[in-house]
Design a protein around this motif. Structure first.
Motif, PDB file in Angstrom:
ATOM      1  N   VAL A  44     -10.469 -14.554   1.995  1.00  0.00           N
ATOM      2  CA  VAL A  44     -10.177 -13.105   1.454  1.00  0.00           C
ATOM      3  C   VAL A  44      -9.909 -12.103   2.624  1.00  0.00           C
ATOM      4  N   VAL A  45     -10.564 -12.438   3.786  1.00  0.00           N
ATOM      5  CA  VAL A  45      -9.826 -11.713   5.186  1.00  0.00           C
ATOM      6  C   VAL A  45      -8.384 -12.005   5.342  1.00  0.00           C
ATOM      7  N   ARG A  82      -6.001 -12.936   3.231  1.00  0.00           N
ATOM      8  CA  ARG A  82      -5.325 -12.301   2.513  1.00  0.00           C
ATOM      9  C   ARG A  82      -5.096 -10.870   2.571  1.00  0.00           C
ATOM     10  N   THR A  83      -6.235 -10.170   2.845  1.00  0.00           N
ATOM     11  CA  THR A  83      -6.274  -8.632   2.754  1.00  0.00           C
ATOM     12  C   THR A  83      -5.963  -7.972   4.193  1.00  0.00           C
ATOM     13  N   SER A 118      -8.065  -7.287   6.493  1.00  0.00           N
ATOM     14  CA  SER A 118      -8.899  -6.264   7.118  1.00  0.00           C
ATOM     15  C   SER A 118     -10.370  -6.504   6.629  1.00  0.00           C
ATOM     16  N   ALA A 150     -11.185  -3.984   3.536  1.00  0.00           N
ATOM     17  CA  ALA A 150     -10.504  -4.475   2.119  1.00  0.00           C
ATOM     18  C   ALA A 150     -11.141  -5.819   1.576  1.00  0.00           C
ATOM     19  N   ALA A 151     -11.581  -6.825   2.606  1.00  0.00           N
ATOM     20  CA  ALA A 151     -12.162  -8.062   1.958  1.00  0.00           C
ATOM     21  C   ALA A 151     -13.640  -7.609   1.155  1.00  0.00           C
ATOM     22  N   GLN A 194     -13.011  -6.266  -2.110  1.00  0.00           N
ATOM     23  CA  GLN A 194     -12.729  -7.288  -2.964  1.00  0.00           C
ATOM     24  C   GLN A 194     -13.873  -8.253  -3.397  1.00  0.00           C
ATOM     25  N   GLN A 241     -19.119  -3.907   4.729  1.00  0.00           N
ATOM     26  CA  GLN A 241     -18.233  -4.526   5.618  1.00  0.00           C
ATOM     27  C   GLN A 241     -18.829  -5.192   6.718  1.00  0.00           C
ATOM     28  N   ARG A 269      -0.211 -14.214  -5.421  1.00  0.00           N
ATOM     29  CA  ARG A 269       0.288 -13.169  -4.555  1.00  0.00           C
ATOM     30  C   ARG A 269       1.863 -13.416  -4.185  1.00  0.00           C
ATOM     31  N   GLU A 309      -1.314 -10.133  -7.033  1.00  0.00           N
ATOM     32  CA  GLU A 309      -1.173  -9.327  -5.844  1.00  0.00           C
ATOM     33  C   GLU A 309       0.420  -8.962  -5.209  1.00  0.00           C
ATOM     34  N   LEU A 364       3.253  -7.655  -2.744  1.00  0.00           N
ATOM     35  CA  LEU A 364       3.457  -7.407  -1.577  1.00  0.00           C
ATOM     36  C   LEU A 364       4.704  -7.012  -1.586  1.00  0.00           C
TER      37      LEU A 364
END
Length: 298
Positions: A17-18, A20-21, A23, A26-27, A30, A35, A100, A129, A131
């Protein structure tokens, strides 16, 4: 030789997930975690791997080469875990999970949601997702699963299908033309108020390829957001270039069609391995069905 200790799946899930995102924050959203928790999971994984997986930069987390190499393996585990979950739930025929898609900003914002609506209603467990980017994302590094591109990809190991052609045109709002007049030639654009890009190097390469003398234009509104440019043209701030169908749908007047009407092939692209996954294949096949009507076939 002692076999490596098994890794906690939650660590690999956080890693995917990190990646993909881009940050931790954001992860965390999701994954529905805090954090700091996601940060600890990444550090624990890095300790198990024996090296850092992300460079911490002012722009966010940048994956290292080792992280990119591990990402494909982690994706395979993620797909296997999702398939197992579906099988345990008894829903073998229902593909699920994130897909994505990357495409140009105007098409991604104004048309892709419309084209995906019937598919998403029929497949409620798939998450899209999107982009939106004018840059060519590298599918080999899994920046995205599926791409809708306006140039034929040159990388190997990609599956590419031409789904039609896109035409570009020069457009202006009627009120602008009433105030400033209508140019009759490309040379006359230098006397008009233009809407264009700001600092995007990709846009400069496109302008060179289309032989547009943008350096001589008086650009009164600059934006690297193509959607922002379209809004400026619709507001009557100046003349701009856009996809013909988007300009016509916006009720703008097309100018100098006889002088400027370049066409570009539209390609639906995915990594060969990605298309083996059920949810990716389902999205790819839907787009392959609806995009030819959107772009007029070949």
């Amino acid at each position: 030789m002692t076999p490596p200790a098994p890794l906690d799946w939650s660590l690999l899930q956080a890693f995917v997930v990190v990646m993909r995102t881009g940050s931790l924050s954001a992860a965390a959203i999701q994954l529905k975690l805090t954090q700091p928790t996601v940060g600890r999971q990444i550090r624990t994984l890095e300790e198990a791997v024996g090296e850092a997986l992300f460079d911490r930069t002012p722009q966010g987390l940048r994956p290292t080469d080792r992280a990119q190499a591990l990402f494909d393996h982690a994706l395979g585990l993620e797909q296997a875990a999702q398939a197992l979950a579906i099988a345990m739930a008894g829903k073998l025929d229902a593909p699920s999970g994130p897909v994505r898609i990357t495409t140009s900003e105007p098409f991604g914002v104004e048309r892709l949601p419309v084209l995906l609506r019937p598919f998403m209603e029929a497949n409620p467990d798939i998450t899209i997702e999107m982009l939106a980017s004018s840059q060519v994302e590298n599918l080999l590094r899994r920046d995205a699963d599926i791409a809708i591109r306006f140039a034929r990809p040159e990388q190997p190991d990609l599956v590419a299908r031409q789904v039609g052609t896109m035409e570009l045109g020069i457009f202006a709002q009627e009120d602008y033309l009433a105030r400033y007049g209508e140019p009759q030639t490309l040379a006359e654009l230098a006397q008009h108020r233009m809407v264009g890009f700001d600092r995007d190097p990709f846009a400069r390469r496109v302008a060179e390829r289309l032989a547009l003398p943008v350096e001589s234009w008086r650009v009164v509104y600059r934006s690297d957001s193509m959607v922002g440019q379209h809004a400026a043209v619709r507001a009557g701030l100046g003349i701009g270039i856009m996809q013909v169908r988007l300009g016509e749908r916006a009720g703008l007047r097309r100018l100098m069609q006889a002088h400027f009407a370049p066409r570009q092939a539209v390609w639906l692209v995915a990594h060969a391995d990605v298309r083996q996954g059920r949810r990716f294949r389902a999205v790819f096949d839907h787009l392959a069905q609806v995009l030819p009507a959107e772009f007029g076939g070949r």
